[in-house]
Design an enzyme around this catalytic site. Structure first.
Site, PDB file in Angstrom:
ATOM      1  N   THR B 145       0.731  -1.176  -0.118  1.00  0.00           N
ATOM      2  CA  THR B 145       0.041   0.035   0.130  1.00  0.00           C
ATOM      3  C   THR B 145       0.786   1.399  -0.123  1.00  0.00           C
ATOM      4  O   THR B 145       1.959   1.371   0.820  1.00  0.00           O
ATOM      5  CB  THR B 145      -1.013  -0.196   1.174  1.00  0.00           C
ATOM      6  OG1 THR B 145      -1.558  -1.284   1.226  1.00  0.00           O
ATOM      7  CG2 THR B 145      -1.973   1.204   1.390  1.00  0.00           C
ATOM      8  N   GLU B 146       0.625   2.142  -0.913  1.00  0.00           N
ATOM      9  CA  GLU B 146       1.254   3.651  -1.086  1.00  0.00           C
ATOM     10  C   GLU B 146       2.627   3.072  -1.417  1.00  0.00           C
ATOM     11  O   GLU B 146       3.526   4.180  -1.072  1.00  0.00           O
ATOM     12  CB  GLU B 146       0.983   4.446   0.231  1.00  0.00           C
ATOM     13  CG  GLU B 146      -0.490   4.610   0.322  1.00  0.00           C
ATOM     14  CD  GLU B 146      -1.215   5.280  -0.717  1.00  0.00           C
ATOM     15  OE1 GLU B 146      -0.532   6.060  -1.493  1.00  0.00           O
ATOM     16  OE2 GLU B 146      -2.458   5.134  -0.847  1.00  0.00           O
TER      17      GLU B 146
END
Lengths: 399, 396
Positions: B145-146
């Site tokens: 994530t990210e």
């Protein structure tokens, strides 16, 4: 500059705003003669203060003028003052009388520009403009629509406001909200209206050590309301939200600091809602007393129905207290690090009050970020914007 | 001969509905279905369907020389399955060409890696299952994530069987080195890291429509001249960006679709250039050195860290609290409760609480349903308290 009150003789935020603005203007080298309608024991190192009634040779008297009077409450005051007195019978006549003084003062004083604060000083400003042919800046802190919540607008006051705004060379509004009202209700062309938001002098605040330490240490939370107890400030909505909060969480105290025409109604309503023991009425406070209320509160609430600006949230934040403000307020245009609600949405108001009281992280973030934000506001910036308006007006009239 | 590795990340969260303290214990419907469908409808119409069509045409017209990779979060896939099956079909069509690679990630687009490795593995597994079911595909490359990443994570992901992982080509990690090569990671054995070329990526995803940018308007010709400059000192240019760049962040009117349509042809005009997917890159190239990622980096903001998700006390508290329920939630064996708990882990919920540049009004506003980060926190905590109450009904 025509005003109506100046600290410490102020009954609300308007005197505070005038002082802040004057200080900022004087810092920039603007010389100000500040005119007040009645003689009070008021002196300022910032500017020369003169009193409209003091120079009246024919009759020396005190006026009953104060900025938040409505015609009705003025008549109550007159009645209380007794018959055969020196006062004119109604507020409007008093304002017009102050207006006549404007002409005389304009003849006696040397100045380049007239700056009038709100309708009470508009006739004085207009009279001064007429006799001196100098430009007039009309500064609107509140319109009749905002004072009355749109109900029972006094036609005469409206006419005075409209005349002042129409004949002024430039208009300053304390928020976009008020600017919109000026355009919609008074038909003033938008190009003539500038917005100058109010500010707060951060350095005026210092920690005083809160009162009620025993209450606080027992887990009691405090929610504060500071302002006139009048329709415009929405004290009834504050009270109804308090009831909802107390239904969920009994150990919360609600402090209402201020005075006003709805005071009795609100006290009765608190009893009727069965929360009278949880709502404290502190009366009208100023100075350190007021700062203490801000400082001991866990949350400050501005529940205004319609507030052209609303300076108290800035004062609360400067005192390190997070704020929940009505979306129907001008201060909502300058504050971001705060909670906002529609004044009529009692459920949301209670929901957000409870969240601050129950979530320490929320309290901390609102407090720290709000404090940072309010430190960036200054009367100097507001005064500089006024000076821009002055320059515009003077350039224009020079052509 | 730099290869171009174009990778698009597709995700939409399940935003929360306005849940006040007075809703606690009265209903357990946490997600604003109407709003989520409305946002998604707009993105489907403006971005997904148009872009997928363009990508499919490009693959066909270049006879498979154009290649592209996606990561599609589970939470987006389930929304698409429910309301926009045509988008699922368009992705299936793309994947059937064999020119599209899918990457692995957490199903819920969560920050779970930081809080629970057990839950992290489960969410990765759930995502793999979804990808298998919808696309009959088994990813070999991972993105967290990210694009959060550090040494420890490289080791962990390697143990899970992945050959490659994506990360930000952050200046403070690279120093004088170039993002246009493959690297090993300190402490890990085999796994290779592909680094985002943030300048060339952001030229498209952020600056494309910026009229104050000295390079505006960006044409495919100009862009390819920058890529060609890398020729000779780079293996691969990693262009990683949000899928929604095409049609949503950059609207159709900016000419972004024309740019996308012509870029592959400009790339392929030079016989030295080609398109590769992460899996091919990992297979084809050898790492040129080892990089040290002692702290977690991400592809976010100028700080390239996780401060937009964990930067303030509200974010830290709400994350800590949601993960504190893990054991009890799983013990309940209540599938609806477990699903709600996982949906509350989506990183966006915490991103909306970010106070960093709130007063300036900025990129963080994108499809943000809240008026302030404080409102985001209040809503989240009310829902958290309702969920907690479901775990201990007696306390209610």
């Amino acid at each position: 500059m025509f005003g109506w009150e100046f600290p410490p003789y102020n009954s609300g935020g308007l005197g505070v705003a005038c002082e802040g603005l004057v200080r900022g203007l004087v810092n920039q080298g603007v010389k100000i003669t500040f005119v007040l309608p009645k003689k009070v024991d008021c002196q300022s190192s910032l500017c020369k203060i003169i009193f409209a009634d003091f120079n009246i040779k024919s009759r020396i008297f005190n006026s009953l003028l104060s900025p938040y009077l409505t015609s009705k409450s003025y008549q109550d005051l007159v009645r209380r003052a007794g018959r055969g007195g020196i006062y004119r019978r109604d507020l409007i006549s008093e304002v017009l009388r102050y207006g006549q003084a404007g002409r005389r003062i304009a003849l006696a004083e040397d100045f380049d520009l007239i700056h009038s604060h709100d309708w009470l000083s508009f006739p004085a400003g207009l009279a001064a403009k007429k006799i001196s042919h100098k430009s007039l800046v009309a500064h609107i802190h509140a319109t009749e629509f905002e004072r009355t919540g749109g109900h029972h607008v006094n036609q005469e006051i409206y006419e005075i406001e409209k005349e002042g705004l129409s004949k002024a060379d430039m208009v300053i509004a304390v928020s976009n909200l008020t600017k919109t009202k000026i355009i919609q209700h008074y038909g003033i062309e938008p190009e003539k209206v500038r917005v100058v938001h109010n500010a707060v002098e951060y350095k005026d605040f210092m920690y005083l050590g809160g009162d009620l330490p025993d209450l606080k240490s027992s887990g009691q939370k405090i929610v504060a309301f500071v302002g006139r107890i009048t329709l415009q400030k929405g004290p009834d909505y504050f009270l109804r939200a308090a009831k909802k909060v107390l239904d969920q969480r009994p150990n919360v105290l609600f402090i209402i600091a201020g005075a006003g025409d709805m005071e009795r109604q609100i006290i009765e309503q608190a009893a009727w809602l069965d929360i009278a023991d949880k709502v404290l009425f502190a009366g009208f406070l100023r100075g350190n007393e007021l700062a203490k209320v801000y400082q001991m509160a866990d949350l400050y609430v501005l529940s205004s129905v319609s507030d052209p600006f609303g300076m108290t949230p800035l004062e609360a934040l400067a005192n390190g207290t997070p704020v929940l403000i009505s979306k129907q307020s001008g201060v909502a245009e300058v504050l971001h690090h705060c909670l906002k609600v529609d004044f009529w949405d009692i459920d949301q108001m209670a929901n957000k009050i409870l969240a601050v009281l129950e979530q320490p992280e929320l309290y901390q973030c609102l407090k720290e970020n709000g404090h940072q934000e309010v430190r960036k506001l200054s009367w100097q910036d507001a005064a500089n914007k006024c000076i821009e308006v002055y320059k515009e007006v003077l350039n224009f009239s020079a052509i | 001969m730099p290869s171009i590795c174009l990778y698009l990340h597709a995700h939409q969260p399940l935003r929360l509905r306005n849940f006040s303290i007075f809703n606690i214990g009265k209903n357990h419907s946490y997600f604003d279905e109407e709003r989520n469908r409305a946002y998604l409808e707009r993105i489907v119409r403006k971005s997904y369907l148009v872009t997928n069509k363009i990508l499919l045409d490009l693959i066909k017209d270049t006879k498979g020389k154009f290649k592209v990779s996606f990561s599609i979060t589970g939470i987006l896939l389930e929304q698409l399955e429910k309301d926009f099956p045509a988008v699922i079909k368009s992705f299936q069509d793309l994947i059937r060409t064999g020119c599209v690679e899918l990457l692995s990630e957490t199903y819920y687009h969560s920050l779970t890696y930081l809080y629970s490795k057990e839950e992290f593995k489960e969410q990765v597994k759930l995502h793999r299952e979804k990808i298998k079911k919808l696309f009959n595909y088994a990813p070999q490359i991972f993105r967290n994530t990210e694009l959060m990443f550090n040494n420890e994570m490289a080791k962990f992901i390697e143990k899970m069987g992945y050959q490659g992982i994506l990360a930000e080509g952050a200046d403070h990690i690279l120093g004088w080195r170039s993002p246009n090569f493959l690297y090993r990671v300190k402490g890990a054995e085999k796994i290779k890291v592909l680094l985002r070329n943030y300048r060339l990526s952001d030229d498209i995803s952020f600056r494309f429509s910026n009229r104050n940018w000295s390079e505006w308007p960006l044409t495919a010709e100009k862009y390819i001249s920058w890529i060609n400059q890398i020729n000779g000192h780079g293996q691969v240019v990693n262009l990683f960006m949000d899928y929604e760049t095409f049609g949503e962040h950059q609207w159709e009117e900016t000419g972004i679709f024309e740019f996308l349509k012509s870029l592959p042809y400009r790339v392929l005009e030079n016989p030295n250039n080609n398109f590769k997917t992460p899996r091919e890159v990992v297979k084809l190239f050898k790492p040129v050195g080892e990089l040290d990622f002692p702290n977690i980096i991400s592809w976010a903001d100028t700080e390239r860290d996780l401060s937009a998700w964990l930067g303030n006390k509200m974010q830290q508290a709400s994350l800590r609290k949601i993960y504190s329920l893990e054991t009890a939630v799983k013990k309940s064996k209540d599938p609806l409760l477990i699903e709600d708990w996982r949906r509350l882990q989506t990183a966006d919920h915490f991103y909306y609480m970010c106070t960093k540049w709130f007063a300036d009004g900025d990129v963080h506003k994108y499809f943000n349903p809240y008026e302030s980060p404080y409102d985001a926190f209040i809503t989240f905590m009310n829902i958290f308290n309702d969920l907690k109450m479901r775990l201990n009904p007696k306390e209610a």
